[in-house]
Write a protein that holds these residues in place. Structure first.
Motif, PDB file in Angstrom:
ATOM      1  N   VAL A 115       7.932 -16.965  71.132  1.00  0.00           N
ATOM      2  CA  VAL A 115       7.937 -15.605  71.646  1.00  0.00           C
ATOM      3  C   VAL A 115       6.567 -14.969  71.486  1.00  0.00           C
ATOM      4  N   SER A 116       6.075 -14.364  72.542  1.00  0.00           N
ATOM      5  CA  SER A 116       4.842 -13.578  72.492  1.00  0.00           C
ATOM      6  C   SER A 116       5.198 -12.115  72.714  1.00  0.00           C
ATOM      7  N   TYR A 117       4.699 -11.245  71.826  1.00  0.00           N
ATOM      8  CA  TYR A 117       4.914  -9.805  71.954  1.00  0.00           C
ATOM      9  C   TYR A 117       3.744  -9.223  72.730  1.00  0.00           C
ATOM     10  N   LEU A 118       4.033  -8.580  73.858  1.00  0.00           N
ATOM     11  CA  LEU A 118       2.982  -8.120  74.765  1.00  0.00           C
ATOM     12  C   LEU A 118       2.635  -6.651  74.593  1.00  0.00           C
ATOM     13  N   GLY A 119       3.490  -5.894  73.919  1.00  0.00           N
ATOM     14  CA  GLY A 119       3.235  -4.477  73.738  1.00  0.00           C
ATOM     15  C   GLY A 119       4.456  -3.653  74.064  1.00  0.00           C
ATOM     16  N   GLU A 120       4.273  -2.348  74.106  1.00  0.00           N
ATOM     17  CA  GLU A 120       5.373  -1.445  74.406  1.00  0.00           C
ATOM     18  C   GLU A 120       4.847  -0.238  75.168  1.00  0.00           C
ATOM     19  N   LYS A 121       5.757   0.436  75.870  1.00  0.00           N
ATOM     20  CA  LYS A 121       5.367   1.638  76.597  1.00  0.00           C
ATOM     21  C   LYS A 121       6.556   2.577  76.689  1.00  0.00           C
ATOM     22  N   PRO A 122       6.291   3.882  76.711  1.00  0.00           N
ATOM     23  CA  PRO A 122       7.393   4.843  76.802  1.00  0.00           C
ATOM     24  C   PRO A 122       8.066   4.799  78.165  1.00  0.00           C
ATOM     25  N   GLN A 123       9.366   4.982  78.156  1.00  0.00           N
ATOM     26  CA  GLN A 123      10.163   5.108  79.375  1.00  0.00           C
ATOM     27  C   GLN A 123      10.993   6.378  79.219  1.00  0.00           C
ATOM     28  N   GLY A 124      10.357   7.526  79.477  1.00  0.00           N
ATOM     29  CA  GLY A 124      11.022   8.790  79.203  1.00  0.00           C
ATOM     30  C   GLY A 124      11.188   8.941  77.703  1.00  0.00           C
TER      31      GLY A 124
END
Length: 201
Positions: free
Chosen positions: A116-125
């Motif tokens: 598994v590679s973790y690519l990041g995160e971003k807000p969705q509302g």
């Protein structure tokens, strides 16, 4: 991809991660997914010889704090949820949780390994979307699957209510299946189908 396959791949991504290739500052969402990954991985690596019943009990404890099954089920049922009695909402949520946990443990018993590679995160509302990529092999050929986790916050705790595999979420998959059964035979038929499936597993 079937719902069962999506569940298995999504949770196997959590439990059998071999590395991350991380190149970003982890946010709270990524840390939440990674911590769930770590706990499940340690549990199954340390206890891969225990019975399925024991494994199920331990998996239930670990998954309970990470996967918000009630929210998943509520969103999958959509407009049907509010028309149900409290008793039926509770039974539905309980059956859904048991089916997900049982499928997860069966997947773990298959002992399939992924990276598994973790690519990041971003807000969705008001939510957070944690992006990962799972790499494995199928019939000797490289296999790459994008798996995203949609997290919501309750108090100080983040948990996931949807797991999106190659663009298709569990909520979306379940909603299509539930609507088809309810539209044809009613909600009680859905509950009965879930009971039979659980009894046969």
């Amino acid at each position: 991809m079937t719902i069962r396959q999506a569940i298995l791949i999504s949770f196997l991504a959590l439990s059998t991660a071999l590395g991350s290739g991380q190149a970003f500052a982890e946010g709270v969402g990524t840390k939440t997914v990674r911590q769930a990954n770590s706990k499940l991985s340690k549990m199954f690596l340390a206890e891969n010889t225990v019975s399925e019943a024991e494994m199920l009990a331990k998996a239930r404890k670990q998954l309970g704090g990470f996967l918000n099954v009630e929210e998943l089920g509520k969103r999958a049922l959509s407009e049907h949820w509010s028309s149900l009695s409290k008793a039926k909402q509770t039974e539905f949520t309980t059956l859904l949780r048991q089916l997900i946990e049982t499928n997860y443990v069966k997947g773990m018993k298959a002992n399939v390994k992924y990276k598994v590679s973790y690519l990041g995160e971003k807000p969705q509302g008001e939510f957070l979307l944690v992006q990962t990529v799972v790499k494995s092999k199928r019939k000797g050929r490289p296999l790459k699957i994008e798996i995203d986790y949609l997290l919501s916050k309750s108090g100080d705790t983040w948990s996931t209510f949807d797991i999106i595999t190659d663009g298709i979420g569990l909520v979306e998959n379940y909603r299509a299946m539930f609507n088809k059964i309810i539209g044809k035979s009613g909600f009680d038929a859905l509950l009965e189908k879930m009971r039979r499936k659980l009894a046969a597993s």
